[in-house]
Scaffold this active site. Structure first.
Site, PDB file in Angstrom:
ATOM      1  N   GLY A 131       0.294  52.410  19.207  1.00  0.00           N
ATOM      2  CA  GLY A 131      -0.022  52.697  17.840  1.00  0.00           C
ATOM      3  C   GLY A 131      -1.327  51.904  17.376  1.00  0.00           C
ATOM      4  O   GLY A 131      -1.492  50.840  17.907  1.00  0.00           O
ATOM      5  N   CYS A 132      -1.676  52.229  16.265  1.00  0.00           N
ATOM      6  CA  CYS A 132      -2.901  51.285  15.651  1.00  0.00           C
ATOM      7  C   CYS A 132      -2.420  50.105  15.258  1.00  0.00           C
ATOM      8  O   CYS A 132      -2.969  48.990  15.354  1.00  0.00           O
ATOM      9  CB  CYS A 132      -3.761  52.184  14.666  1.00  0.00           C
ATOM     10  N   TYR A 133      -1.190  50.146  14.374  1.00  0.00           N
ATOM     11  CA  TYR A 133      -0.833  48.858  14.066  1.00  0.00           C
ATOM     12  C   TYR A 133      -0.394  47.857  15.132  1.00  0.00           C
ATOM     13  O   TYR A 133      -0.721  46.686  15.003  1.00  0.00           O
ATOM     14  CB  TYR A 133       0.197  48.702  13.108  1.00  0.00           C
ATOM     15  N   ALA A 157      -3.399  46.278  16.722  1.00  0.00           N
ATOM     16  CA  ALA A 157      -4.086  44.847  16.166  1.00  0.00           C
ATOM     17  C   ALA A 157      -2.957  43.856  16.184  1.00  0.00           C
ATOM     18  O   ALA A 157      -3.291  42.645  16.441  1.00  0.00           O
ATOM     19  CB  ALA A 157      -4.034  45.426  14.283  1.00  0.00           C
ATOM     20  N   GLU A 165      -8.247  48.943   9.544  1.00  0.00           N
ATOM     21  CA  GLU A 165      -6.928  48.471   9.463  1.00  0.00           C
ATOM     22  C   GLU A 165      -6.911  46.939   9.680  1.00  0.00           C
ATOM     23  O   GLU A 165      -7.935  46.227  10.816  1.00  0.00           O
ATOM     24  CB  GLU A 165      -6.317  48.634  10.898  1.00  0.00           C
TER      25      GLU A 165
END
Lengths: 347, 347, 347, 347
Positions: free
Chosen positions: C150-152, C155, C243
């Site tokens: 996932g994107c979060y 990061a 993000e």
């Protein structure tokens, strides 16, 4: 203390309905008696709207047919077209301020052409006043129905009517280029209005077929004394509120931009909400954000024999709910500016 | 492996300079040899620009007069007007692609009128090619100086030249209403461009006196064979990039919007970057964001005898740095699309 | 010339699918063979997406079951969770790069807990590699299925894994505060994602129950050698892409922020996409917009014994489609950066 | 009719000064007597501010030393720190509501540490009341100087003081992650605040050294009865107004998030401006835009023994000018909500 005006807002789950409630909350003579939104009946305004989080005592949303209109002084119609006239035509007693398109066009056939459905209540059209307030002060006090103009017509007509009435411009070849914030599209859930589709971008829409056209042509034709056909191209701009129209007009013989300025100055000098800006100052939507004010100005065009008239409003206030309150004030003999005194919000 | 083109970018601390560097980084034939910015000399690009944080090996910014132009193949001028011509006129050897206004106008007197200063190098004007690439393919390959058009002229001329050349529209009464993102104002530090001044707002600027006017009139007059005066009103829109022009034109006798479509179709059918959209599809800046593409379309106007031509570009790419690369490619015999193939960024 | 990789993109009508197509268009080894989107089958990409207006030759959207997977080398799954695994489990032959959540969690029960449905293809979980590329280079080359994080998690894990692996921080009390652009919510049509709801505003969401939590905890637990529970609060920010995670960590005994810097420096020194910023420079989403880059940095916290790690990515690129391409490159023995070289777009 | 309060606003060319004037315009007891802005003296407010285009009768801007303070009841200081105390210390007679940082810190040495200059008027510090209105109702009525808290401290302290006072949380390890609109940076002209630098982007700033830290620590320490050190990381968000703080706290032994809710409920039940949201509802800046309202809520953290407190305000209203008016109302025995009744503006 004077008796309050008890209002009902039909369609309080849309942006215009919500902005009406926002203004009504601080109007010293309004009591909010009922708020309808069929699809969200039973919810509180705080559940439906973030900005009413601090207003738990607002009436709950109900279905329109649950409202007892006895004791309601005025009904604000904030519903989509067709639905509005259908519902309002069944209401007797209260005065009506309609923000939909249903009572704007005098001619039911024109309405059917542009909106794609037969008019639900043509019998009411004769008693509806076209509520561009500054041009309807004679008729609003005795009207039962005020039809609030569309947001684009409000801006464009305030810029054009004084010029057409005085014969200062040709009613032909009027070219209106307009820019609107996204709230003008309403709160209906469409892919085209998602944040990532709209942010960081601009585009025209409704080219040659926007439904605000016949309304502008009706009022311009009425003043010009003959049929007027306009060019109108709206654009969607990534901002919440605000509307700006840049209008190119052909000057009547020997007329100059200075004559247009003088006409505006004469016509709007005493107006509480319509403001001719100092020479050379460009109207901007940030001048009016959140308020009922209108700013406009005139510029010579580089093409000889033409001029530019530029006008800015907040589409939800003067272009919708603010003008609705302004009309209500006149219909009930109240000071026209009551409840509309807040200064614009900037930044 | 082929020898790279060694480039110097003068004014790499402005938005156009930075976007040129961005594109140059992935151009397979470019080697970035020098980057100047007098006020920020000594700093790295990563210190001056957030998006070069990951590019520590870019040359440091230097003063323009520290550059050794020996061995430089092409100089990109991304400086303000006047400063650009003054500096570029001292450089011999490299070819020049200038993104300032200094070499766009053929007539030094017109330049002085609009820019308020005498032209710093009028002797160079005859050898500068007006680099609207799609209309300069004959002359760019042998040119020493390419003068990249302004962003608004790029959009407007791509929409108008094919029509004027073919006599499909009247060169009179051309009305250009344009919208631009804020990067068009450059990175110069002015209160008017602060975020809170611009966000959630829109307004026109430079009404009747924008410096891109004479440039458009020069090219239109040249094609029309007589003097053309245009109306042009730009507006500032709260977005970073993108430019859209909505142009109203008077059709020549018996011509229709369909004739304009046919002309665009014929003129741009094989173009890699200019795209006539399917009938009825409105151009939008989000169609071209970050890319060198141009989208345009034609619509009948509601006012008889007129049509709307609408065109969108990215002001920093096709309107500036992308077109500069496109011109460079032609000046050095490279494929015109080299380094410009990236698709638009959406959302 | 080498044989291209023929790709199929399932779910090309969503933002991640579209960004994958954008990147694939300029990847020198990719041939786009098929694009599916059941609800929009039969439409062109240009009809569904503004930014493909200039790409009429892209394959038309089709239904997923119309695709002939013979001759397809790799399938990109850009579908919602559950739908993705269900469809992908029926495909044999091509390698799979899945961008949904379906193959991220090793444990089908945990998946069922967080996603509310039984896992559609638990038998495939063992062969899926968790494709945080920088930490999966050993396993990706031989993997049949890459599960893109996932994107979060992308990061956060890039910021935390090197520290947890080296025992520099306590795995307890990790507090992740994250900000995301609206494209992270996908193109699904919800009132909450309309422009006027999101613009000029910010708010947290998914507090205490966001589905990216178990994924982060799985990877952190795996490295820490014991169960890790994290605090994670995402916020929606009015921007399209980007993000940023601001992470507060408890330092292990005697450790300092400088030790964390040194660890990042050692771990990421040679990385093409992960960049430790110079001391004191705050990561910003504008540093990576539209690119596959990651920027991060470390700061001492004012509360003794703690440090801040801050990291920024583009949620659609490194957080989704870019990392998917990066993984594909490794799975097919291509240079890891191929097709991902474009510099960030700013402004 | 009652005698109006005659106010002078020092620094009416900044955002806080302008928002104070906006609110003052509809405050029923305020008469705007003088507006100063040394650098713009001689200009009208309409020349300096777009949103006062419709208010030509506002006093012209003058130099501060041109104001006759005789007959002025209250002076609002909207100047930068140091300049504010220097000027205000020379004024005798009127009460003072200062919006700068100068009178917030009780200790002149701490002030000098954080602001880099000696305090210009340390002798006045003892008579200044820290004007977090809801916690200063005892002292404001008799105060001569009200020091309005910074915007971040306003949000954070309203969320923390009731919990620290009641011993419900540990005063250690308070972690404040905050988001602010760009107006918080003031109208000073810096490259970092240009629209293209800020739009479509987010980043932290002032990490570990923001000047609002000592102010929060002073008030928390005072309530906790011992020194409190906090973690505070503000971020810049692309919106004009609004501030949101997401605060992670360690619960005191055996305490739960429900205990925090109960404490807020007890403390703020009757407050006109501070609103505990229903359980599970996330605070959002759009709930308070343009208004003096505060919304907050409590959530259990996934990490055991901790909780999240989230709070949102409009940084220019409750975080600055609105609270200043609220304080003035108390200092003059007026109803606390006078002039602050407007509902939030959404969208």
């Amino acid at each position: 203390m004077t008796t309050p005006l008890r209002i009902a807002v039909l369609g309080a789950s849309g942006y215009t309905g919500a902005d009406l409630v926002r203004l009504a909350l601080t109007h010293p003579r309004i009591e909010i008696a009922a708020l309808s939104a069929n699809a969200k009946a039973g919810q509180t305004m705080a559940q439906v709207w973030p900005h009413f989080a601090a207003y738990p005592s607002l009436p709950k949303l109900c279905k329109a047919d649950e409202i007892d209109f006895t004791g309601i002084d005025v009904v604000f119609g904030c519903l989509p077209h067709a639905a509005s006239a259908e519902l309002l035509s069944q209401i007797e007693g209260p005065k009506i301020v309609d923000l939909s398109a249903d009572f704007r066009l005098k001619d039911a056939a024109t309405y059917a052409d542009w909106y794609g459905n037969a008019h639900p209540a043509p019998q009411l059209l004769p008693e509806a006043v076209y509520g561009l307030t500054e041009f309807a002060r004679d008729t609003l006090p005795t009207a039962r129905i005020a039809a609030c103009p569309g947001c684009y017509p409000t801006a464009a007509l305030l810029a054009l009517l004084p010029l057409v009435e005085r014969g200062l411009i040709s009613p032909d070849r009027i070219t209106i280029n307009a820019l609107s914030g996204v709230s003008g599209a309403g709160r209906s859930v469409k892919e085209a209005n998602l944040f990532p589709e709209v942010a960081e971008a601009v585009h025209p829409y409704g080219i040659g077929k926007h439904r605000h056209m016949p309304e502008m042509e009706q009022e311009l034709s009425s003043r010009a004394g003959r049929e007027v056909i306009i060019s109108f191209t709206p654009h969607l701009v990534p901002m919440n509120r605000g509307e700006l129209a840049t209008i190119v007009v052909d000057l009547a013989d020997d007329r100059t931009a200075a004559d247009l300025r003088a006409a505006f100055d004469a016509r709007y000098a005493g107006e509480p909400f319509v403001h001719l800006l100092p020479e050379g100052v460009a109207p901007a939507t940030r001048m009016v954000r959140g308020s009922n004010h209108v700013v406009l100005n005139v510029f010579a065009d580089r093409v000889p024999g033409r001029a530019l008239v530029i006008v800015a409003i907040d589409n939800l206030v003067k272009g919708s709910s603010g003008q609705a309150i302004q009309n209500m004030n006149l219909m009930f003999g109240l000071p026209e500016t009551m409840g509309l005194e807040a200064a614009p919000l900037f930044p």
